[in-house]
Design an enzyme around this catalytic site. Structure first.
Site, PDB file in Angstrom:
ATOM      1  N   ASP A 292       0.802  -1.153  -0.038  1.00  0.00           N
ATOM      2  CA  ASP A 292      -0.153  -0.041   0.055  1.00  0.00           C
ATOM      3  C   ASP A 292       0.711   1.210  -0.078  1.00  0.00           C
ATOM      4  O   ASP A 292       1.441   1.598   1.125  1.00  0.00           O
ATOM      5  CB  ASP A 292      -0.955   0.006   1.174  1.00  0.00           C
ATOM      6  CG  ASP A 292      -1.910   0.995   1.268  1.00  0.00           C
ATOM      7  OD1 ASP A 292      -1.709   2.094   0.352  1.00  0.00           O
ATOM      8  OD2 ASP A 292      -2.910   1.096   2.024  1.00  0.00           O
TER       9      ASP A 292
ATOM     10  N   SER B 295       1.259  12.260 -15.832  1.00  0.00           N
ATOM     11  CA  SER B 295       0.226  12.037 -16.519  1.00  0.00           C
ATOM     12  C   SER B 295       0.159  13.269 -17.285  1.00  0.00           C
ATOM     13  O   SER B 295       0.649  14.465 -17.072  1.00  0.00           O
ATOM     14  CB  SER B 295      -1.192  11.819 -15.831  1.00  0.00           C
ATOM     15  OG  SER B 295      -2.145  12.040 -16.804  1.00  0.00           O
TER      16      SER B 295
ATOM     17  N   TYR C 295      -6.823  14.839  -9.232  1.00  0.00           N
ATOM     18  CA  TYR C 295      -6.007  13.946  -9.918  1.00  0.00           C
ATOM     19  C   TYR C 295      -5.031  14.879 -10.768  1.00  0.00           C
ATOM     20  O   TYR C 295      -3.867  14.453 -10.724  1.00  0.00           O
ATOM     21  CB  TYR C 295      -6.936  13.422 -11.100  1.00  0.00           C
ATOM     22  CG  TYR C 295      -6.061  12.203 -11.868  1.00  0.00           C
ATOM     23  CD1 TYR C 295      -5.614  11.402 -11.370  1.00  0.00           C
ATOM     24  CD2 TYR C 295      -5.786  12.592 -13.101  1.00  0.00           C
ATOM     25  CE1 TYR C 295      -4.842  10.176 -12.264  1.00  0.00           C
ATOM     26  CE2 TYR C 295      -4.980  11.950 -13.920  1.00  0.00           C
ATOM     27  CZ  TYR C 295      -4.836  10.593 -13.570  1.00  0.00           C
ATOM     28  OH  TYR C 295      -3.922   9.883 -14.343  1.00  0.00           O
TER      29      TYR C 295
ATOM     30  N   LYS D  27      -0.832  14.702 -10.171  1.00  0.00           N
ATOM     31  CA  LYS D  27       0.138  14.258 -11.175  1.00  0.00           C
ATOM     32  C   LYS D  27       0.954  15.733 -11.331  1.00  0.00           C
ATOM     33  O   LYS D  27       2.237  15.353 -11.753  1.00  0.00           O
ATOM     34  CB  LYS D  27      -0.666  13.904 -12.458  1.00  0.00           C
ATOM     35  CG  LYS D  27      -1.315  12.624 -12.348  1.00  0.00           C
ATOM     36  CD  LYS D  27      -0.493  11.469 -11.726  1.00  0.00           C
ATOM     37  CE  LYS D  27      -1.200  10.060 -12.055  1.00  0.00           C
ATOM     38  NZ  LYS D  27      -0.260   9.051 -11.782  1.00  0.00           N
TER      39      LYS D  27
END
Length: 265
Positions: A60, A145, A158, A162
């Site tokens: 994790d 990304s 998100y 990134k």
């Protein structure tokens, strides 16, 4: 095929998708591989399908103790680490449709995405630097990304996470150079790569090809990328063919960030 012969590599989020593709590419080039994922059974299945050079471990990436445990196991068995790929990540939409925009996103959702994507990358980089210091060399590859380079109003957490990965990769690269270490750190920025994460939007059966085409209509190459294409880039960065490349970012987006492919009328 031996571009990574003798090298010890750990990949996070390797039970499926891009992580699995990188694992298979590295194994094919001779690496001893640690396939890690929060999904321990998925990691085990990938490792078993790869064969004897691969081991599976539950990891994790949010948990400091998990990193300590897995890296201790790796060093105890293989003596060192040469390559780390921080690939594990979430969009935030996996079990919560939102909202994820800057006005309505909850603080819990914001923190949840950053804990996996950013904290996981930070912890992985820290472990890798400390462990690679023993040999003074290594390659850290952080999967960012296309969303880390542009704003995404409907996925603010998100995109933010990134973007932070992109910046932290440069800090890691500069720090390692300051320390006199030949430890390189680079970030990879995929856009639309065809993985299971897209299945919910694309679906199966009649019309799938049309829906896929619509998803990539704004991409100059007019298609999805493949995990194999991302893996090939990571393979280069992990290998001894890239000793002078550090602190760099690599887009793999079919030309999306280059601008418009349309000619002016």
């Amino acid at each position: 095929m031996s571009r990574l012969e003798g090298k010890i590599a750990l990949i996070t989020g390797a039970a499926q998708g891009i992580g699995e593709g990188i694992a298979r590419a590295f194994a094919a080039e001779g690496a001893t591989l640690w396939v890690t994922d929060i999904n321990e059974e998925g990691a085990r299945q990938v490792a078993e399908s790869i064969g004897g050079a691969a081991r599976a471990a539950a990891l994790d990436v949010r948990e400091e103790a998990d990193w300590d445990r897995v890296m201790a196991q790796l060093v105890d068995r293989d003596g060192r680490i040469d390559i780390l790929v921080n690939n594990a990540g979430i969009t935030g939409f996996e079990d919560n449709p939102g909202p994820h925009d800057p006005e309505h996103a909850s603080l819990n959702d914001w923190h949840r995405v950053h804990r996996v994507n950013l904290d996981g990358t930070f912890l992985g980089c820290r472990q890798a630097i400390r462990t690679m210091r023993a040999t003074g060399t290594g390659s850290i590859i952080n999967i960012s990304s296309r969303s880390g380079l542009v704003g995404i109003p409907g996925a603010a957490a998100y995109a933010s996470s990134k973007a932070a990965i992109r910046n932290h990769s440069k800090s890691v690269a500069l720090y390692c150079a300051q320390q006199g270490l030949k430890v390189r750190c680079n970030s990879v920025h995929p856009a639309a790569i065809l993985t299971p994460i897209w299945d919910a939007m694309i679906g199966e059966g009649p019309g799938r090809e049309e829906r896929m085409a619509a998803m990539v209509a704004d991409t100059p190459l007019r298609r999805f990328g493949t995990v194999e294409e991302v893996a090939a880039l990571c393979l280069f960065l992990a290998s001894d063919e890239a000793p002078y490349i550090t602190g760099s970012e690599f887009d793999i987006d079919g030309g999306l960030l280059a601008g418009s492919a349309a000619s002016p009328g």
